[in-house]
Design an enzyme around this catalytic site. Structure first.
Site, PDB file in Angstrom:
ATOM      1  N   CYS A 174      32.076  40.886  27.128  1.00 51.61           N
ATOM      2  CA  CYS A 174      32.647  40.294  28.374  1.00 51.61           C
ATOM      3  C   CYS A 174      31.807  39.206  28.718  1.00 51.61           C
ATOM      4  O   CYS A 174      30.763  39.256  28.165  1.00 51.61           O
ATOM      5  CB  CYS A 174      32.953  41.299  29.560  1.00 51.61           C
ATOM      6  SG  CYS A 174      33.941  42.589  29.588  1.00 51.61           S
TER       7      CYS A 174
ATOM      8  N   ARG B  89      34.167  35.517  24.479  1.00 58.29           N
ATOM      9  CA  ARG B  89      33.480  37.126  24.515  1.00 58.29           C
ATOM     10  C   ARG B  89      34.805  37.871  25.147  1.00 58.29           C
ATOM     11  O   ARG B  89      34.724  39.182  25.123  1.00 58.29           O
ATOM     12  CB  ARG B  89      32.404  36.907  25.366  1.00 58.29           C
ATOM     13  CG  ARG B  89      31.193  36.323  25.159  1.00 58.29           C
ATOM     14  CD  ARG B  89      30.324  36.283  25.966  1.00 58.29           C
ATOM     15  NE  ARG B  89      29.578  37.676  26.213  1.00 58.29           N
ATOM     16  CZ  ARG B  89      28.685  37.958  25.517  1.00 58.29           C
ATOM     17  NH1 ARG B  89      27.915  37.185  24.614  1.00 58.29           N
ATOM     18  NH2 ARG B  89      28.093  39.245  25.784  1.00 58.29           N
TER      19      ARG B  89
ATOM     20  N   TRP C   9      36.903  41.596  28.387  1.00 61.93           N
ATOM     21  CA  TRP C   9      37.474  42.119  27.127  1.00 61.93           C
ATOM     22  C   TRP C   9      37.612  43.662  27.476  1.00 61.93           C
ATOM     23  O   TRP C   9      36.622  44.166  27.690  1.00 61.93           O
ATOM     24  CB  TRP C   9      36.604  41.795  25.980  1.00 61.93           C
ATOM     25  CG  TRP C   9      37.309  42.217  24.883  1.00 61.93           C
ATOM     26  CD1 TRP C   9      38.361  42.191  24.102  1.00 61.93           C
ATOM     27  CD2 TRP C   9      36.473  43.505  24.185  1.00 61.93           C
ATOM     28  NE1 TRP C   9      38.363  43.072  22.855  1.00 61.93           N
ATOM     29  CE2 TRP C   9      37.069  43.741  23.300  1.00 61.93           C
ATOM     30  CE3 TRP C   9      35.067  44.129  24.620  1.00 61.93           C
ATOM     31  CZ2 TRP C   9      36.693  44.897  22.252  1.00 61.93           C
ATOM     32  CZ3 TRP C   9      35.044  45.133  23.647  1.00 61.93           C
ATOM     33  CH2 TRP C   9      35.506  45.376  22.453  1.00 61.93           C
TER      34      TRP C   9
ATOM     35  N   ASN D 176      29.107  43.291  32.570  1.00 60.96           N
ATOM     36  CA  ASN D 176      29.258  43.368  31.143  1.00 60.96           C
ATOM     37  C   ASN D 176      28.547  44.728  30.572  1.00 60.96           C
ATOM     38  O   ASN D 176      27.475  44.710  30.887  1.00 60.96           O
ATOM     39  CB  ASN D 176      28.754  42.125  30.450  1.00 60.96           C
ATOM     40  CG  ASN D 176      28.787  41.987  29.141  1.00 60.96           C
ATOM     41  OD1 ASN D 176      29.393  42.846  28.445  1.00 60.96           O
ATOM     42  ND2 ASN D 176      27.899  41.212  28.333  1.00 60.96           N
ATOM     43  N   GLY D 177      29.199  45.451  29.741  1.00 55.76           N
ATOM     44  CA  GLY D 177      28.664  46.669  29.058  1.00 55.76           C
ATOM     45  C   GLY D 177      29.631  47.752  29.382  1.00 55.76           C
ATOM     46  O   GLY D 177      30.599  47.597  29.689  1.00 55.76           O
TER      47      GLY D 177
ATOM     48  N   GLU E  81      36.905  39.378  -2.346  1.00 59.14           N
ATOM     49  CA  GLU E  81      36.288  38.684  -0.972  1.00 59.14           C
ATOM     50  C   GLU E  81      35.063  37.940  -1.531  1.00 59.14           C
ATOM     51  O   GLU E  81      34.690  36.956  -1.074  1.00 59.14           O
ATOM     52  CB  GLU E  81      36.194  39.690  -0.028  1.00 59.14           C
ATOM     53  CG  GLU E  81      35.681  39.464   1.377  1.00 59.14           C
ATOM     54  CD  GLU E  81      36.169  38.417   2.036  1.00 59.14           C
ATOM     55  OE1 GLU E  81      37.359  37.667   1.519  1.00 59.14           O
ATOM     56  OE2 GLU E  81      35.879  37.580   2.714  1.00 59.14           O
TER      57      GLU E  81
ATOM     58  N   LYS F 116      34.421  34.034  -1.077  1.00 58.98           N
ATOM     59  CA  LYS F 116      33.414  33.697  -0.260  1.00 58.98           C
ATOM     60  C   LYS F 116      32.426  32.417  -0.943  1.00 58.98           C
ATOM     61  O   LYS F 116      32.136  31.316  -0.322  1.00 58.98           O
ATOM     62  CB  LYS F 116      32.289  34.429   0.257  1.00 58.98           C
ATOM     63  CG  LYS F 116      32.755  35.296   1.409  1.00 58.98           C
ATOM     64  CD  LYS F 116      33.086  35.024   2.741  1.00 58.98           C
ATOM     65  CE  LYS F 116      34.592  34.395   2.778  1.00 58.98           C
ATOM     66  NZ  LYS F 116      35.553  35.197   3.325  1.00 58.98           N
TER      67      LYS F 116
ATOM     68  N   GLU G  93      34.801  29.385  -1.678  1.00 57.07           N
ATOM     69  CA  GLU G  93      34.857  28.416  -0.319  1.00 57.07           C
ATOM     70  C   GLU G  93      33.801  27.605   0.031  1.00 57.07           C
ATOM     71  O   GLU G  93      33.906  26.457   0.158  1.00 57.07           O
ATOM     72  CB  GLU G  93      35.034  29.374   0.691  1.00 57.07           C
ATOM     73  CG  GLU G  93      36.482  29.796   0.743  1.00 57.07           C
ATOM     74  CD  GLU G  93      36.769  30.687   1.985  1.00 57.07           C
ATOM     75  OE1 GLU G  93      36.015  31.571   2.185  1.00 57.07           O
ATOM     76  OE2 GLU G  93      37.540  30.030   2.853  1.00 57.07           O
TER      77      GLU G  93
ATOM     78  N   HIS H 143      39.788  43.686 -21.083  1.00 58.72           N
ATOM     79  CA  HIS H 143      41.102  43.184 -21.442  1.00 58.72           C
ATOM     80  C   HIS H 143      41.501  41.726 -21.414  1.00 58.72           C
ATOM     81  O   HIS H 143      42.543  41.164 -21.211  1.00 58.72           O
ATOM     82  CB  HIS H 143      42.238  44.002 -20.287  1.00 58.72           C
ATOM     83  CG  HIS H 143      42.394  45.252 -20.598  1.00 58.72           C
ATOM     84  ND1 HIS H 143      42.650  46.003 -21.499  1.00 58.72           N
ATOM     85  CD2 HIS H 143      41.756  46.250 -19.697  1.00 58.72           C
ATOM     86  CE1 HIS H 143      42.627  47.275 -21.491  1.00 58.72           C
ATOM     87  NE2 HIS H 143      42.008  47.519 -20.284  1.00 58.72           N
TER      88      HIS H 143
HETATM   89  O1  M6R Z   1      43.629  33.589  10.130  1.00 57.13           O
HETATM   90  P1  M6R Z   1      43.956  34.100   8.933  1.00 57.13           P
HETATM   91  O2  M6R Z   1      43.194  35.470   8.673  1.00 57.13           O
HETATM   92  O3  M6R Z   1      45.355  34.543   8.707  1.00 57.13           O
HETATM   93  O4  M6R Z   1      43.684  33.326   7.619  1.00 57.13           O
HETATM   94  C1  M6R Z   1      44.008  33.472   6.467  1.00 57.13           C
HETATM   95  C2  M6R Z   1      43.144  32.764   5.498  1.00 57.13           C
HETATM   96  O5  M6R Z   1      43.291  31.320   5.459  1.00 57.13           O
HETATM   97  C3  M6R Z   1      41.476  33.022   5.738  1.00 57.13           C
HETATM   98  O6  M6R Z   1      41.248  34.263   5.290  1.00 57.13           O
HETATM   99  C4  M6R Z   1      40.782  32.056   4.481  1.00 57.13           C
HETATM  100  O7  M6R Z   1      40.956  32.829   3.317  1.00 57.13           O
HETATM  101  C5  M6R Z   1      39.242  32.160   4.937  1.00 57.13           C
HETATM  102  N1  M6R Z   1      38.887  30.930   4.952  1.00 57.13           N
HETATM  103  C6  M6R Z   1      38.410  32.975   3.991  1.00 57.13           C
HETATM  104  O8  M6R Z   1      37.085  32.953   4.395  1.00 57.13           O
END
Ligand code: M6R
Length: 604
Positions: free
Chosen positions: A2, A27, A75, A99-100, A480, A484, A487, A503
Site C-alpha cells: 500500500c 503500490r 492494495w 501499510n503492512g 524465458e 530475455k 530482447e 535432433h
Molecule cells: O502484458 P503481457 O504479459 O500480456 O505481455 C505479453 C508480452 O508482450 C510480454 O511478455 C513480452 O514478451 C515482454 N517484453 C517479455 O519480456
C-alpha cells in the site's frame, strides 16, 4: 503493498496528498482515501478503484488553511476492496493509515469488541485507531497513548495517525514497511512510503529505521528509536530527478525489478497460504465444476509462465492442460468445448492478441479466468474471475518480476486444485507450502552471485548464437532466458528442450555457439547432464548453471543446494535474468527500453 502519504503545513493539503498518492498508485490501487484535520474539524473522503475516483469525490473540497493530512492507496490484504475497508480508518476522533500487516489484529480486535467497540471494516488496520483511543482514555497524553499502542502491535507497519486530541501533530511509527519524512524550504513536513512523492516539494529527507516512532508538528520532528532513545533526524538531500529516484539507486528499472522479486513474491503469497492449505478468496470452487481441461493462452513471457503451469497442473492436480500462443489461437478455428476452463495470462491485461482470445472464449460460453498484474485492465474487466499477481508496476520492457509472480500464482493454483481434487495428500500439500514460503529467500540476489555474472558476461558478447537448454519445467525457463537475452542484447538466442538438441540444433555446435545449460540437482539431473556433455564433446562453449560442480563446462555458475527443484527454478530464473542484463549493459544497449519493443502490445 500500500502507499501512505502525510502533510502538515499551510499549503494546499488536498493537492499535496492526492499528488503524493498518484506517485504511489503503483503500490496498490483498489481504493484510496484521505483525512484532513483543520481548525479542529476532520474531513475524510474515500473511493473504491483508481485514484481518479477519489479526485472526483474531492473536487469541491478546499484546503487553504493550516492542516494536518494523511492519505492512503490500498492494495487489499485483509478484507475486500470496498469503501468501508479503504483507509483512513476512523475511531471516535482519530484517523489512521497503515501499510503492512498487524499479525495480532484478531486478538486485539476480539478484546476491543468485548469492551463494546464496533468495527466498521474487515481490515487489520482498524484495530490501531481503536486501540489508540482506548489507551488515550487512560493516559490523557496522546503521544503516550500512541507509544503504548505501537508497543502492543506485532507485525510489519508504517503508520500515520492524526487525532483531535492533538490536532496539530501527526504521529508516526515504522517497522518493516518503508516510510520517510521530508521538509521543504518553509519547514513544512511531508511523509511518504517512498521518496518520489516528495521530489519537487522537499529539499531534505530522513528515512526512518525499523522501530522508529514519534510525531511531527509545525516546528519539530521528534523521533524515538527502537530502544526508546530520542534521536535526531538524519537528513539527506533529496534528488530532484524523479526518474533516477524511482530507480532507488539501481542502474535500470529492470535491475531494480529483479531485486524486487523477493518482496513481490512475498506479497503474492500473502493471505493465500496457511500452514496447511492454499486459499484464493477470489476463487469460487464452483469455477472448476464440470471442468475436464484447462487451456492457457498468452504471449511472450506470460506464455512461458503458462508453460510452467502446464507441468504443475498435470503433475500436482492431474488436470489435462494445454497451452496456446494467443496470436496463433485466434486464427486457427480452435475447438472450444464447455468442459474447458479458459485461462489467459497477461502482465498488462491489455495485450491485443490475448484479449481477443478471451473474447472468443467468452463468446463460446467457456468459463474464464484471468491471471493479471493490472487491476481494472481490459482483461480483468472482461473475465469471470481474476487472480492478481501483485508484482507492482513493472517498468522495464523486459518482464522479470511479473513472470516470477505469475509462476508463483500458478504453483499455488496447482496446489489449490490438488486440494480440491485430492490428488495430493495433506502432508504433500503442507510440504509444498513450506517450499512456497522459501521462494522469497531463494530469489534474493546475492552480491557474490551478481558480481560473478557481471564478470562472466564479458565472455558472451559475440558468437553466432545462444542456446538456453533445460528439461521439464526448466524448458520454459530456458525459453524465458533466451527471450530475455534476445530482447535486451539483440543477440540471437533460442530456448530448447535439452533432450531435443540432438535432433538437429547440435549441428550448430562449435566454440562460437554458446550454450546456457540449466542443470538442477533435483530434476532429471543425469539426463540433462548427458545432453550437455554431448554439446561440450562437439566443442560448443558451455556455461552451466547448477548447484553441482560440472567439469565439462567452460563456465560454471553455482547455485544453492535447495531441497526441491522449484526453489532451484526460482534461483536459476534470477541467474538468467541477471546474465541478460549484464550482457546488455556491456553492449551499451538501452536495457529498459530496448529497440522495437513496447511494454504493452495493444496491436495485433
Ligand atoms: O502484458 P503481457 O504479459 O500480456 O505481455 C505479453 C508480452 O508482450 C510480454 O511478455 C513480452 O514478451 C515482454 N517484453 C517479455 O519480456
Amino acid at each position: 503493498m500500500c502507499g501512505i502519504v502525510g502533510y502538515i503545513g499551510k499549503k494546499n493539503t488536498k493537492e499535496i496528498l492526492l499528488e503524493g498518492l498518484k506517485e504511489l498508485e503503483y503500490r496498490g490501487y483498489d481504493s484510496a482515501g484521505i483525512a484532513v484535520l483543520s481548525e479542529g474539524e476532520f474531513a475524510s473522503y474515500k473511493a473504491v478503484g483508481k485514484l481518479v475516483n477519489l479526485e472526483e469525490k474531492t473536487k469541491d473540497f478546499i484546503t487553504d488553511k493550516f492542516a494536518v493530512g494523511i492519505g492512503h492507496t490500498r492494495w487489499a490484504t485483509h478484507g475486500k476492496p470496498t469503501e468501508l475497508n479503504a483507509h483512513p480508518h476512523l475511531g471516535e476522533s482519530s484517523y489512521v493509515v497503515h501499510n503492512g500487516i498487524i499479525e495480532n489484529y484478531a486478538q486485539l480486535k476480539k478484546e476491543l469488541q468485548n469492551e463494546g467497540i464496533t468495527f466498521l471494516s474487515q481490515t487489520d488496520t482498524e484495530v490501531i485507531v481503536h486501540q489508540f483511543e482506548k489507551n488515550l482514555k487512560k493516559s490523557e497524553d496522546a503521544f503516550q497513548a500512541f507509544k503504548q499502542t505501537i508497543s502492543e502491535l506485532d507485525g510489519a507497519y508504517a503508520i500515520l495517525l492524526v487525532t483531535k486530541a492533538e490536532d496539530k501533530k501527526i504521529f508516526f511509527a515504522k517497522n518493516g514497511s518503508p516510510m520517510l519524512v521530508g521538509i521543504d524550504t518553509d519547514n513544512d513536513k511531508y511523509f511518504a512510503s517512498s521518496d518520489t512523492p516528495l521530489i519537487g516539494h522537499c529539499t531534505d529527507v530522513n528515512y526512518f529505521e525499523d522501530g522508529d516512532y514519534g510525531y511531527v508538528s509545525a516546528d519539530e520532528i521528534v523521533i524515538f528509536d527502537k530502544n526508546h532513545q530520542q534521536v535526531e533526524p538524519k537528513f539527506k538531500k533529496l534528488s530532484t530527478n524523479k526518474l533516477s529516484a524511482q530507480k532507488d539507486g539501481y542502474r535500470f528499472f529492470m535491475e531494480k525489478e529483479i531485486y524486487e522479486q523477493s518482496h513481490v513474491i512475498a506479497d503474492t503469497l500473502l493471505g493465500r497460504i496457511s500452514d496447511t492449505e492454499v486459499i484464493f478468496e477470489e476463487l469460487d470452487a464452483k469455477l472448476f465444476d464440470g471442468i475436464a481441461e484447462i487451456k492457457l493462452c498468452a504471449c511472450g513471457t506470460s506464455y512461458h509462465s503458462a508453460l510452467t503451469a502446464s507441468y504443475m497442473f498435470e503433475r500436482y492436480a492431474k488436470v489435462k492442460t494445454s497451452v496456446e500462443i494467443a496470436s496463433e489461437f485466434r486464427y486457427r478455428d480452435p475447438m472450444m468445448t464447455q468442459d474447458t476452463l479458459f485461462v489467459v495470462i497477461s502482465q498488462s491485461g491489455e495485450t491485443a492478441d490475448t484479449l481477443e482470445t478471451l473474447k472468443m472464449a467468452k463468446a463460446a460460453g467457456l468459463k474464464t479466468l484471468v491471471i493479471c498484474n493490472v487491476d481494472n485492465s481490459s482483461m480483468v474487466r472482461l473475465a469471470n474471475t481474476t487472480i492478481l499477481t501483485r508484482a507492482g508496476i513493472e517498468k522495464g520492457v523486459a518482464s522479470t518480476k511479473a513472470f516470477a509472480t505469475q509462476v508463483t500464482v500458478f504453483w499455488m493454483l496447482s496446489l489449490y486444485l490438488a486440494q480440491l481434487k485430492s490428488t495430493l495428500s495433506q502432508s504433500a500439500i503442507k510440504e509444498q507450502i513450506e517450499l512456497l514460503r522459501a521462494v522469497p529467500s531463494a530469489v534474493k540476489v546475492q552480491d557474490s552471485m551478481h558480481e560473478r555474472i557481471k564478470r562472466l558476461s564479458k565472455r558472451y558478447l559475440h558468437g553466432h548464437g545462444f542456446f538456453f537448454i533445460g528439461r521439464d519445467l526448466f524448458f520454459p525457463l530456458a525459453l524465458e532466458g533466451a527471450l530475455k537475452l534476445k530482447e535486451i542484447s539483440y543477440l540471437h538466442a533460442e530456448g530448447y528442450p535439452s533432450g531435443e538438441m540432438k535432433h538437429g540444433p547440435i549441428a550448430l555446435a562449435d566454440p562460437e555457439l554458446f550454450t546456457i545449460a540449466l542443470l538442477p540437482k533435483n530434476l532429471l539431473y543425469e539426463k540433462s547432464k548427458s545432453n550437455v556433455e554431448e554439446l561440450s564433446a562437439r566443442d560448443a562453449t558451455v556455461c552451466a548453471i547448477s548447484p553441482l560442480e560440472f567439469d565439462k563446462a567452460d563456465d560454471f555458475i553455482q547455485t544453492k543446494k535447495h531441497p526441491n527443484y522449484m526453489l532451484e527454478f526460482f534461483e536459476m530464473m534470477v541467474v538468467v535474468q541477471l546474465l541478460s542484463l549484464e550482457i546488455s549493459v556491456r553492449l551499451g544497449n538501452d536495457v529498459d527500453m530496448p529497440r522495437n519493443l513496447a511494454k504493452s502490445v495493444t496491436v495485433e
